[in-house]
Design a protein around this motif. Structure first.
Motif, PDB file in Angstrom:
ATOM      1  N   ALA A 120      11.897  38.312 -45.110  1.00 53.31           N
ATOM      2  CA  ALA A 120      12.114  39.860 -46.187  1.00 53.31           C
ATOM      3  C   ALA A 120      12.020  40.104 -47.045  1.00 53.31           C
ATOM      4  O   ALA A 120      12.469  41.067 -47.861  1.00 53.31           O
ATOM      5  CB  ALA A 120      12.906  40.256 -45.402  1.00 53.31           C
ATOM      6  N   HIS A 121      11.522  38.421 -47.822  1.00 48.27           N
ATOM      7  CA  HIS A 121      11.616  38.788 -49.731  1.00 48.27           C
ATOM      8  C   HIS A 121      10.477  39.730 -50.026  1.00 48.27           C
ATOM      9  O   HIS A 121      11.203  40.350 -50.867  1.00 48.27           O
ATOM     10  CB  HIS A 121      11.829  37.270 -50.555  1.00 48.27           C
ATOM     11  N   ASP A 122       9.626  39.479 -49.466  1.00 48.83           N
ATOM     12  CA  ASP A 122       8.147  39.902 -50.686  1.00 48.83           C
ATOM     13  C   ASP A 122       7.986  41.032 -49.159  1.00 48.83           C
ATOM     14  O   ASP A 122       6.659  41.436 -49.653  1.00 48.83           O
ATOM     15  CB  ASP A 122       6.829  39.088 -50.404  1.00 48.83           C
ATOM     16  N   CYS A 123       7.808  41.217 -47.754  1.00 54.10           N
ATOM     17  CA  CYS A 123       7.421  41.635 -46.974  1.00 54.10           C
ATOM     18  C   CYS A 123       8.381  43.041 -46.431  1.00 54.10           C
ATOM     19  O   CYS A 123       9.483  42.934 -46.833  1.00 54.10           O
ATOM     20  CB  CYS A 123       6.912  41.113 -46.205  1.00 54.10           C
ATOM     21  N   ASN A 177      17.772  23.260 -39.719  1.00 53.63           N
ATOM     22  CA  ASN A 177      17.543  24.397 -40.437  1.00 53.63           C
ATOM     23  C   ASN A 177      16.789  25.413 -40.804  1.00 53.63           C
ATOM     24  O   ASN A 177      15.578  24.788 -41.178  1.00 53.63           O
ATOM     25  CB  ASN A 177      17.835  23.971 -41.517  1.00 53.63           C
ATOM     26  N   ILE A 178      16.033  26.791 -40.227  1.00 53.30           N
ATOM     27  CA  ILE A 178      14.915  27.137 -40.302  1.00 53.30           C
ATOM     28  C   ILE A 178      15.129  28.434 -41.037  1.00 53.30           C
ATOM     29  O   ILE A 178      15.943  29.274 -41.621  1.00 53.30           O
ATOM     30  CB  ILE A 178      14.542  28.186 -38.560  1.00 53.30           C
ATOM     31  N   VAL A 179      13.389  27.876 -42.150  1.00 50.45           N
ATOM     32  CA  VAL A 179      13.391  28.767 -43.599  1.00 50.45           C
ATOM     33  C   VAL A 179      12.032  29.434 -43.269  1.00 50.45           C
ATOM     34  O   VAL A 179      10.807  28.622 -43.522  1.00 50.45           O
ATOM     35  CB  VAL A 179      13.433  27.663 -44.960  1.00 50.45           C
ATOM     36  N   VAL A 236      21.567  33.677 -37.320  1.00 54.23           N
ATOM     37  CA  VAL A 236      20.476  34.623 -38.213  1.00 54.23           C
ATOM     38  C   VAL A 236      21.682  35.051 -38.889  1.00 54.23           C
ATOM     39  O   VAL A 236      22.087  36.222 -38.367  1.00 54.23           O
ATOM     40  CB  VAL A 236      19.378  35.305 -37.010  1.00 54.23           C
ATOM     41  N   THR A 237      21.459  34.783 -40.316  1.00 53.10           N
ATOM     42  CA  THR A 237      22.112  35.779 -41.574  1.00 53.10           C
ATOM     43  C   THR A 237      20.928  36.051 -42.605  1.00 53.10           C
ATOM     44  O   THR A 237      20.060  35.776 -42.254  1.00 53.10           O
ATOM     45  CB  THR A 237      23.548  35.226 -41.476  1.00 53.10           C
ATOM     46  N   PHE A 238      22.121  36.892 -43.402  1.00 51.46           N
ATOM     47  CA  PHE A 238      20.952  37.151 -44.811  1.00 51.46           C
ATOM     48  C   PHE A 238      21.423  36.184 -46.118  1.00 51.46           C
ATOM     49  O   PHE A 238      23.145  36.669 -46.029  1.00 51.46           O
ATOM     50  CB  PHE A 238      20.845  39.000 -45.009  1.00 51.46           C
ATOM     51  N   LEU A 295      19.755  28.058 -37.569  1.00 52.06           N
ATOM     52  CA  LEU A 295      20.623  28.980 -38.425  1.00 52.06           C
ATOM     53  C   LEU A 295      19.143  28.976 -39.543  1.00 52.06           C
ATOM     54  O   LEU A 295      18.581  28.112 -39.173  1.00 52.06           O
ATOM     55  CB  LEU A 295      21.082  28.034 -39.493  1.00 52.06           C
ATOM     56  N   VAL A 296      18.719  30.529 -39.061  1.00 47.11           N
ATOM     57  CA  VAL A 296      17.978  31.323 -39.842  1.00 47.11           C
ATOM     58  C   VAL A 296      18.036  32.095 -40.446  1.00 47.11           C
ATOM     59  O   VAL A 296      19.117  32.860 -40.536  1.00 47.11           O
ATOM     60  CB  VAL A 296      16.839  31.571 -38.156  1.00 47.11           C
ATOM     61  N   THR A 297      17.622  32.074 -42.413  1.00 48.27           N
ATOM     62  CA  THR A 297      18.461  32.559 -43.618  1.00 48.27           C
ATOM     63  C   THR A 297      17.402  33.989 -43.403  1.00 48.27           C
ATOM     64  O   THR A 297      16.102  33.116 -44.223  1.00 48.27           O
ATOM     65  CB  THR A 297      18.591  31.970 -43.879  1.00 48.27           C
ATOM     66  N   GLU A 298      17.563  35.169 -43.493  1.00 46.51           N
ATOM     67  CA  GLU A 298      16.613  36.448 -44.091  1.00 46.51           C
ATOM     68  C   GLU A 298      16.970  36.538 -45.304  1.00 46.51           C
ATOM     69  O   GLU A 298      17.927  35.362 -46.229  1.00 46.51           O
ATOM     70  CB  GLU A 298      16.924  37.269 -43.237  1.00 46.51           C
ATOM     71  N   GLU A 299      16.602  37.629 -46.163  1.00 43.53           N
ATOM     72  CA  GLU A 299      16.349  37.430 -47.638  1.00 43.53           C
ATOM     73  C   GLU A 299      17.227  38.771 -48.006  1.00 43.53           C
ATOM     74  O   GLU A 299      16.832  39.830 -47.552  1.00 43.53           O
ATOM     75  CB  GLU A 299      14.810  37.167 -48.465  1.00 43.53           C
ATOM     76  N   ASN A 300      17.545  39.103 -48.949  1.00 48.19           N
ATOM     77  CA  ASN A 300      17.775  40.189 -49.415  1.00 48.19           C
ATOM     78  C   ASN A 300      17.864  41.831 -49.304  1.00 48.19           C
ATOM     79  O   ASN A 300      17.093  42.588 -49.073  1.00 48.19           O
ATOM     80  CB  ASN A 300      17.055  40.413 -50.659  1.00 48.19           C
TER      81      ASN A 300
END
Length: 388
Positions: free
Chosen positions: A286-289, A277-279, A319-321, A137-142
């Motif tokens: 993509a939270h800050d960049c 779990n991949i962080v 892969v999700t957000f 699981l890879v979770t991206e941001e916002n």
């Protein structure tokens, strides 16, 4: 002494029982004493056999209830009613026949004259067994769905080749509640600064019960086993495994909180756990960049995983957000959700509404785990993305 004379002596003064006995004799002259229900003894307990049972979804298993008196002797002819603690998992009819409905666990209870006994029933997948050896699981941001779809070419090349949920929604704002939903099936909190260790059922607990292994690979984690607060570009709110009691309170399990640098080593050495779990850090998720930065990170770090022999044999990547950037629909807004696997339907696009609890269900189910924490127990199943 005849059967009729014994009956009337034994039930003298019990009007209800006298009627039953007289009716029985009138209808059948060949009854034996052992076939006449002894209604003078109260039910003290109910034994259900077998005490535990496993059944596949769509299949049945027969349970038997035996009312007993205070001395443990079986009592014949007593009325027994049946009930299931979760009819969404398993149903039971008036004779104790249990039908598996969906994966999970239910308690089947038999009651007679106010006394009850029960059996635990586990319902497994109709196909049975684990289908995958490694889940990631890879979770991206916002990020809103439309923004990810237009600004992340590598990620969307995976979506086009494998599977895409076009109606997938986060559950809340801000971040932390979504990460908790993915790990526990509950939102737990909407306070991104939350630091309390939670004891609710969770993915780690169920993986361990099923004999599976796990690690949480967090970029910029200061050290192995670190459970403290934010450090640099590492944010604990994005790694809530560090707030699960099954991790924090276990000297062995806490060592499965590792820096992301360990991921490439484990992939190369063939020592990846059942669940990863991949962080990414605050820039690369993509939270800050920019989204292009996050997309490039996926290509550089997840691309080698997908092409590896380990993944091509039995891998499943999601892969999700965590949440959308500016959408509150269904709680946390519409986000991208992509599944990659050699066993996934190619180019499949779903229009079914899903949320993070369905992802939690899928990750456990893919590894053969049949107990789903919190809202994952009743979440829509995502099996449509895979070939039978």
């Amino acid at each position: 002494m005849t059967l009729e004379r014994k009956l009337f002596r034994g039930v003298a003064g019990l009007a209800g029982a006298t009627i039953v006995a007289t009716m029985a004799i009138a209808s059948c002259e060949h009854l034996t004493e052992s076939s006449i229900p002894d209604l003078t003894r109260a039910v003290a307990s109910v034994e259900v056999t077998p005490p535990t049972a496993t059944v596949a979804a769509g299949q049945t298993v027969q349970l038997v209830a035996t009312p007993k008196d205070s001395s443990g002797n079986p009592l014949a002819g007593r009325v027994v009613t049946w009930a299931s603690s979760s009819t969404s998992i398993a149903t039971v009819n008036a004779s104790g026949l249990v039908t598996g409905v969906a994966e999970g666990s239910a308690t089947i209870t038999a009651t007679s004259e106010g006394k009850s006994g029960s059996a635990g029933v586990t319902v497994t997948a109709a196909s049975g067994g684990a289908r995958f050896g490694h889940v990631f699981l890879v979770t991206e941001e916002n990020t809103d769905y439309v923004d990810a779809a237009s600004s992340m070419p590598y990620l969307n090349s995976l979506a086009a080749q494998y599977g895409l949920a076009t109606q997938y929604y986060a559950v809340t704002h801000p971040s932390i509640g979504n990460y908790f939903m993915l790990a526990t099936g509950q939102t737990i909190t909407n306070n991104d600064g939350y630091s309390t260790v939670v004891t609710v059922d969770n993915i780690v607990r169920e993986l361990l019960k099923a004999g599976k292994t796990w690690k949480s690979y967090a970029e910029d984690l200061p050290s192995v086993g670190y459970t403290g607060g934010d450090q640099g570009d590492y944010a604990r709110k994005h790694n809530v495994f560090a707030l699960l009691s099954d991790v924090v309170n276990d000297a062995a399990q806490v060592k499965n909180l590792v820096p992301f640098t360990q991921f490439a080593t484990d992939l190369r050495n063939g020592t990846l756990p059942s669940f990863s779990n991949i962080v990414p850090n605050l820039c690369n998720d993509a939270h800050d960049c920019s989204l292009s930065t996050a997309d490039r990170w996926l290509s550089d770090n997840i691309g080698p995983l997908i092409s590896s022999p380990t993944f091509q044999q039995d891998g499943l990547l999601i892969v999700t957000f965590d949440e959308s950037g500016g959408d509150d629909t269904n709680g946390g807004g519409k986000v991208e959700w992509i599944v990659v696997s050699p066993k996934a339907k190619r180019g499949h696009q779903s229009t079914t509404v899903y949320k993070h609890q369905s992802t939690l269900r899928l990750m456990l189910k893919a590894l053969g785990v049949t107990v789903f924490p919190g809202a994952a127990a009743t979440a829509p199943d995502m099996s449509e993305f895979f070939t039978p």
